[in-house]
Scaffold this active site. Structure first.
Site, PDB file in Angstrom:
ATOM      1  N   HIS A 117       4.255  54.874 -28.035  1.00 19.23           N
ATOM      2  CA  HIS A 117       5.267  55.931 -28.066  1.00 19.23           C
ATOM      3  C   HIS A 117       6.073  55.761 -29.351  1.00 19.23           C
ATOM      4  O   HIS A 117       6.400  54.641 -29.747  1.00 19.23           O
ATOM      5  CB  HIS A 117       6.172  55.817 -26.830  1.00 19.23           C
ATOM      6  N   CYS A 158       9.382  59.331 -21.511  1.00 15.67           N
ATOM      7  CA  CYS A 158       8.470  59.300 -22.655  1.00 15.67           C
ATOM      8  C   CYS A 158       7.123  58.700 -22.287  1.00 15.67           C
ATOM      9  O   CYS A 158       6.181  58.755 -23.069  1.00 15.67           O
ATOM     10  CB  CYS A 158       9.108  58.527 -23.807  1.00 15.67           C
ATOM     11  N   ASN A 160      11.392  61.048 -32.634  1.00 14.84           N
ATOM     12  CA  ASN A 160      10.971  60.779 -31.258  1.00 14.84           C
ATOM     13  C   ASN A 160      10.713  62.108 -30.549  1.00 14.84           C
ATOM     14  O   ASN A 160      11.648  62.866 -30.311  1.00 14.84           O
ATOM     15  CB  ASN A 160      12.083  59.981 -30.560  1.00 14.84           C
TER      16      ASN A 160
HETATM   17  O1  UT7 Z   1      12.227  57.464 -26.210  1.00 18.99           O
HETATM   18  C1  UT7 Z   1      12.969  56.852 -25.216  1.00 18.99           C
HETATM   19  C2  UT7 Z   1      13.315  55.498 -25.587  1.00 18.99           C
HETATM   20  N1  UT7 Z   1      14.321  55.487 -26.606  1.00 18.99           N
HETATM   21  C3  UT7 Z   1      14.352  54.502 -27.451  1.00 18.99           C
HETATM   22  O2  UT7 Z   1      13.484  53.671 -27.398  1.00 18.99           O
HETATM   23  C4  UT7 Z   1      15.517  54.346 -28.398  1.00 18.99           C
HETATM   24  C5  UT7 Z   1      16.018  52.936 -28.364  1.00 18.99           C
HETATM   25  N2  UT7 Z   1      17.139  52.653 -29.218  1.00 18.99           N
HETATM   26  C6  UT7 Z   1      17.084  52.698 -30.567  1.00 18.99           C
HETATM   27  O3  UT7 Z   1      16.106  53.092 -31.152  1.00 18.99           O
HETATM   28  C7  UT7 Z   1      18.251  52.162 -31.345  1.00 18.99           C
HETATM   29  O4  UT7 Z   1      19.095  51.442 -30.473  1.00 18.99           O
HETATM   30  C8  UT7 Z   1      19.082  53.244 -32.070  1.00 18.99           C
HETATM   31  C9  UT7 Z   1      18.269  53.794 -33.246  1.00 18.99           C
HETATM   32  C10 UT7 Z   1      19.453  54.350 -31.113  1.00 18.99           C
HETATM   33  C11 UT7 Z   1      20.346  52.607 -32.652  1.00 18.99           C
HETATM   34  O5  UT7 Z   1      20.032  51.544 -33.505  1.00 18.99           O
HETATM   35  P1  UT7 Z   1      20.767  50.142 -33.316  1.00 18.99           P
HETATM   36  O6  UT7 Z   1      20.264  49.272 -34.387  1.00 18.99           O
HETATM   37  O7  UT7 Z   1      20.562  49.696 -31.901  1.00 18.99           O
HETATM   38  O8  UT7 Z   1      22.252  50.507 -33.628  1.00 18.99           O
HETATM   39  P2  UT7 Z   1      23.534  50.369 -32.674  1.00 18.99           P
HETATM   40  O9  UT7 Z   1      23.485  51.381 -31.596  1.00 18.99           O
HETATM   41  O10 UT7 Z   1      23.693  48.934 -32.331  1.00 18.99           O
HETATM   42  O11 UT7 Z   1      24.661  50.782 -33.700  1.00 18.99           O
HETATM   43  C12 UT7 Z   1      24.963  50.011 -34.858  1.00 18.99           C
HETATM   44  C13 UT7 Z   1      26.064  50.715 -35.632  1.00 18.99           C
HETATM   45  C14 UT7 Z   1      27.227  51.133 -34.755  1.00 18.99           C
HETATM   46  O12 UT7 Z   1      28.408  50.952 -35.517  1.00 18.99           O
HETATM   47  P3  UT7 Z   1      29.325  49.642 -35.276  1.00 18.99           P
HETATM   48  O13 UT7 Z   1      29.690  49.695 -33.820  1.00 18.99           O
HETATM   49  O14 UT7 Z   1      28.440  48.490 -35.632  1.00 18.99           O
HETATM   50  O15 UT7 Z   1      30.439  49.882 -36.216  1.00 18.99           O
HETATM   51  C15 UT7 Z   1      27.004  52.621 -34.548  1.00 18.99           C
HETATM   52  O16 UT7 Z   1      28.204  53.327 -34.325  1.00 18.99           O
HETATM   53  O17 UT7 Z   1      25.547  51.922 -36.229  1.00 18.99           O
HETATM   54  C16 UT7 Z   1      26.396  53.025 -35.856  1.00 18.99           C
HETATM   55  N3  UT7 Z   1      25.579  54.218 -35.771  1.00 18.99           N
HETATM   56  C17 UT7 Z   1      25.274  54.980 -36.842  1.00 18.99           C
HETATM   57  N4  UT7 Z   1      25.612  54.884 -38.143  1.00 18.99           N
HETATM   58  C18 UT7 Z   1      25.132  55.803 -38.988  1.00 18.99           C
HETATM   59  C19 UT7 Z   1      24.979  54.756 -34.684  1.00 18.99           C
HETATM   60  N5  UT7 Z   1      24.279  55.849 -35.022  1.00 18.99           N
HETATM   61  C20 UT7 Z   1      24.458  56.009 -36.365  1.00 18.99           C
HETATM   62  C21 UT7 Z   1      23.986  56.955 -37.296  1.00 18.99           C
HETATM   63  N6  UT7 Z   1      24.335  56.812 -38.589  1.00 18.99           N
HETATM   64  N7  UT7 Z   1      23.160  57.975 -36.954  1.00 18.99           N
END
Ligand code: UT7
Length: 311
Positions: A233, A109, A263
């Site tokens: 970004h 990115c 994104n």
């Molecule tokens: O462009 C390249 C660079 N990319 C980025 O910069 C992306 C970086 N990462 C992020 O933006 C975030 O980490 C995400 C948006 C991908 C995820 O957000 P998060 O706050 O880090 O959530 P998490 O991965 O810690 O997940 C929290 C919970 C999990 O459930 P449990 O384990 O707490 O029960 C996930 O399974 O949210 C769950 N989850 C969802 N729930 C509903 C993950 N995706 C979803 C979803 N809808 N789409």
């Protein structure tokens, strides 16, 4: 030494809108989760990397009033080429009848910032007209059943035209970096879908983007208070908020499109730039900070002075 100025800009977004409600209907997710965790409400999906790149490049050339036959070099940033060989830049060049060389950059990115720094260097070595286009269609390579990635990405292309002008330098400072040891945190296995360790990528994105922006500002001898517009970004609103907090930069001075586009990988910065110019958010002499982070893992920041600056 000749200096570069951005004289044209363009953006292309596919027509199809994919809303959080559309995703809710087919995945175990919710509008609330997506908005709270990412700031994204909808994204544009569809088209090809080459097709979007052609559209954005054509618009940038037209805004610059530039004949394609006088271009010296086209650099295309993409992580999602329609085909591995030849370079997307060659396909765009052929379609638009551009003169000069054509090459691709694949730096996650951060690719647009990498390509912009290269283009600025090309002008310093004597090229007169360089086009930088970033185009990505990540929606094609995410598993539509995987809620952890399917809700994040959209497709887009953005483009700028750089011309050699007499005067003060446009690029005042930059910082490029990579940590290949962390490449497995975000990658696409051969023939498979994108994998991302979201939580770890989030942590690294905040840390590396802020540090890289600071390094570019220091190199440019610019204080953060002098930055008129920050164009980060657009991966996640929370990342942008955390970076702004670390930099001591008010959010009002950030260009935000993530809510409408998701994104769009390396296209996000030039699309946001084109929209900022069209919205009248940039004036002659303004200082602009751009910063990206992504697969590789890579990061890149640039501090620019906007406009043509006579000597
Ligand atoms: O462009 C390249 C660079 N990319 C980025 O910069 C992306 C970086 N990462 C992020 O933006 C975030 O980490 C995400 C948006 C991908 C995820 O957000 P998060 O706050 O880090 O959530 P998490 O991965 O810690 O997940 C929290 C919970 C999990 O459930 P449990 O384990 O707490 O029960 C996930 O399974 O949210 C769950 N989850 C969802 N729930 C509903 C993950 N995706 C979803 C979803 N809808 N789409």
């Amino acid at each position: 030494m000749p200096c570069a100025a951005i004289t044209g800009w363009g953006a292309a977004l596919p027509d199809q809108v994919l809303t959080n409600a559309d995703l809710e209907a087919r995945l175990d997710t919710s509008d609330r989760w997506i908005v709270e965790r990412t700031g994204i409400r909808e994204r544009r999906v569809g088209g090809t990397t080459t097709g979007l790149a052609v559209q954005a490049t054509r618009q940038a050339l037209s805004r610059a009033g530039m004949d394609p036959a006088v271009v010296d070099l086209l650099i295309v940033s993409t992580n999602t080429p329609d085909q591995p060989v030849p370079a997307t830049a060659s396909l765009v060049q052929g379609e638009l009848g551009l003169a000069g060389g054509a090459m691709d950059v694949n730096s996650g990115c951060s690719g647009f910032v990498y390509a912009l720094v290269l283009a600025n260097g090309a002008i310093a070595t004597g090229l007169e007209r360089v086009v930088v286009t970033a185009s990505d269609t990540v929606s094609r390579i995410v598993d539509p059943e995987d809620r952890s990635t399917a809700v994040l990405f959209g497709d887009a292309a953005g483009s700028v035209v750089l011309e050699a002008v007499p005067g003060e330098p446009m690029l005042l400072g930059w910082d490029l970096g990579a940590d290949g040891g962390a490449a497995s945190l975000l990658y696409q296995p051969r023939g498979g879908y994108v994998y991302m360790d979201g939580r770890e990528v989030f942590r690294r994105a905040v840390r590396a983007t802020a540090a890289s922006a600071q390094a570019a500002l220091e190199r440019a001898k610019v204080d953060v208070s002098e930055v008129a517009l920050f164009i980060p970004h657009q991966a996640n609103l929370r990342i942008i908020e955390a970076v702004c907090q670390r930099l001591g930069l008010p959010m009002e001075r950030s260009m935000l499109i993530v809510e409408r586009t998701g994104n769009t990988s390396s296209a996000s910065i030039p699309v946001a730039l084109a929209e900022a110019v069209e919205e009248g958010r940039l004036s002659e002499g303004d200082l602009v900070l751009m910063s990206g982070f992504g697969a590789g893992m890579t990061w890149g920041s640039a501090v620019l002075r906007w406009g043509r600056r006579p000597a």
